[in-house]
Enzyme design. Structure first.
Site, PDB file in Angstrom:
ATOM      1  N   ASP A 203       0.972  -1.226   0.004  1.00 20.60           N
ATOM      2  CA  ASP A 203      -0.042   0.043  -0.169  1.00 20.60           C
ATOM      3  C   ASP A 203       0.742   1.131  -0.079  1.00 20.60           C
ATOM      4  OD1 ASP A 203      -1.645   2.020   0.458  1.00 20.60           O
ATOM      5  OD2 ASP A 203      -2.756   1.218   2.157  1.00 20.60           O
ATOM      6  N   VAL A 204       0.798   1.954  -1.178  1.00 21.92           N
ATOM      7  CA  VAL A 204       2.042   3.074  -1.242  1.00 21.92           C
ATOM      8  C   VAL A 204       1.564   4.280  -0.153  1.00 21.92           C
ATOM      9  CG1 VAL A 204       2.449   2.493  -3.480  1.00 21.92           C
ATOM     10  CG2 VAL A 204       0.545   4.202  -3.216  1.00 21.92           C
TER      11      VAL A 204
ATOM     12  N   ASN B 140       2.235   5.107 -10.357  1.00 28.76           N
ATOM     13  CA  ASN B 140       1.037   4.808 -11.392  1.00 28.76           C
ATOM     14  C   ASN B 140      -0.271   4.665 -10.290  1.00 28.76           C
ATOM     15  OD1 ASN B 140      -0.720   4.267 -13.687  1.00 28.76           O
ATOM     16  ND2 ASN B 140      -0.675   2.219 -12.562  1.00 28.76           N
TER      17      ASN B 140
ATOM     18  N   TYR C 224     -10.281  13.105  -6.060  1.00 28.37           N
ATOM     19  CA  TYR C 224      -9.148  12.674  -7.290  1.00 28.37           C
ATOM     20  C   TYR C 224      -8.450  14.117  -7.361  1.00 28.37           C
ATOM     21  CZ  TYR C 224      -7.767  10.652 -11.450  1.00 28.37           C
ATOM     22  OH  TYR C 224      -7.109  10.698 -12.563  1.00 28.37           O
TER      23      TYR C 224
END
Length: 334
Positions: free
Chosen positions: A71-72, A98, A163
């Site tokens: 999990d980045v 990405n 987002y």
């Protein structure tokens, strides 16, 4: 895909690329493109099942690949993942940031946790990964960092506010990073895509009137005149990133939108306000719901929408977006 060449004695080892969010969609396509160019791969994502299917796909194409669940948004997990990658291959030459998520819906349906999730994955995620790999790249005096942002990081469209916040941060980080690393031998490329046919609309999270939100987003992410072929996008991204281009903007709509907001910010804001009035209204109190795209599409029950999103559904099958199961919306008979 061309077969990977065998190393002979004295040949330099093939370069290594790390792709976050590399298990499906655009990330999987970027990994395929890097493998075509002779690179060994490290792919990471949160889902072990998605990673397993992606590994099978890449190995069948001749790639040498290691998959590491990560999990980045978790800095400690990223440090561990990068350490394992360096232990396995001994080097990292290319970093592709990405990993992404998207929540679609009106602001009234969003929670503060939605903003934290988006910022953690798409703004802090690239920071965590880049800072973890950067000491290694500095010692080598070379490397490429390719940051996948979005036109949503240049112009804040309504109904994707978490987002957009995260992608604006990602653009700023990427552009500032390039300036900071100028002259070090490490290049940084900011990728600014518009809509691409990756099948991601089936994995997006829709909030508020979920079925109606899915209707406009799914069509936009699937129609050929609005969205871009994802395989062509991946080729352009990798070509631009490996050549060290400062920015790669994809789709005519994205290019036009970026220019419009730069030249006429006030009219652009008014136009976005008009667009917002055309989008689904927030549901009445107590009726808001959240659903993944595949579920929202089934609730929509529209044959016309199935036709409009056919290209997106084909992409979902090709690019590992279906969880290994049939998740496509099924309209009622009759």
């Amino acid at each position: 895909m061309s077969e990977r060449r065998d190393l002979r004695d004295g040949d330099p080892p093939e370069p290594v690329a790390l792709v976050t969010g590399g298990s499906r969609g655009l990330g999987l396509l970027l990994a395929r493109e890097l493998a075509i160019r002779g690179m060994r791969l490290v792919i990471c994502a949160r889902s072990s099942d998605d990673l397993a299917r992606a590994c099978e796909d890449l190995r069948e194409r001749g790639a040498e690949v290691v998959a590491l669940p990560c999990d980045v948004s978790d800095s400690a997990a990223v440090q561990k993942m990068v350490g394992e990658a360096l232990t396995h291959f001994g080097r990292i030459d290319v970093v592709v940031n990405n990993a992404g998520i998207i929540q679609v819906g009106p602001l009234d349906a969003m929670t503060v946790e939605d903003f934290h999730s988006a910022l953690g994955v798409m703004c802090l995620g690239p920071v965590h990964v880049t800072l973890a790999v950067l000491p290694h790249l500095r010692r080598r005096g070379s490397g490429h960092v390719i940051n996948i942002t979005s036109i949503g990081g240049k112009i804040a469209a309504p109904h994707i506010l978490p987002y957009a916040c995260a992608k604006f941060g990602a653009v700023g980080f990427s552009e500032g990073l390039r300036a900071e690393l100028a002259g070090t031998g490490i290049t940084v490329t900011t990728v600014v895509p518009g809509l691409m046919r990756t099948g991601s609309h089936l994995r997006a999270e829709f909030k508020g009137n979920a079925a109606r939100e899915y209707a406009w987003f799914g069509a936009g992410a699937s129609l050929p005149l609005v969205s871009m072929d994802a395989e062509r996008a991946a080729r352009r991204i990798i070509a631009g990133g490996l050549s060290g281009k400062p920015e790669v903007t994809l789709t005519p709509v994205a290019v036009a939108a970026a220019r419009m907001v730069g030249l006429a910010p006030a009219p652009t804001t008014r136009l976005l306000g008009f667009v917002n009035r055309l989008l689904p209204k927030p549901p009445r109190h107590g009726t808001s719901r959240s659903a993944p795209g595949w579920k929202a599409g089934r609730d929509l029950q529209s044959r016309l929408h199935e036709i409009l999103t056919a290209a997106g559904h084909r992409a979902a099958k090709q690019f590992n977006q279906t969880n290994g199961r049939d998740q496509f919306p099924r309209p009622r008979e009759g």
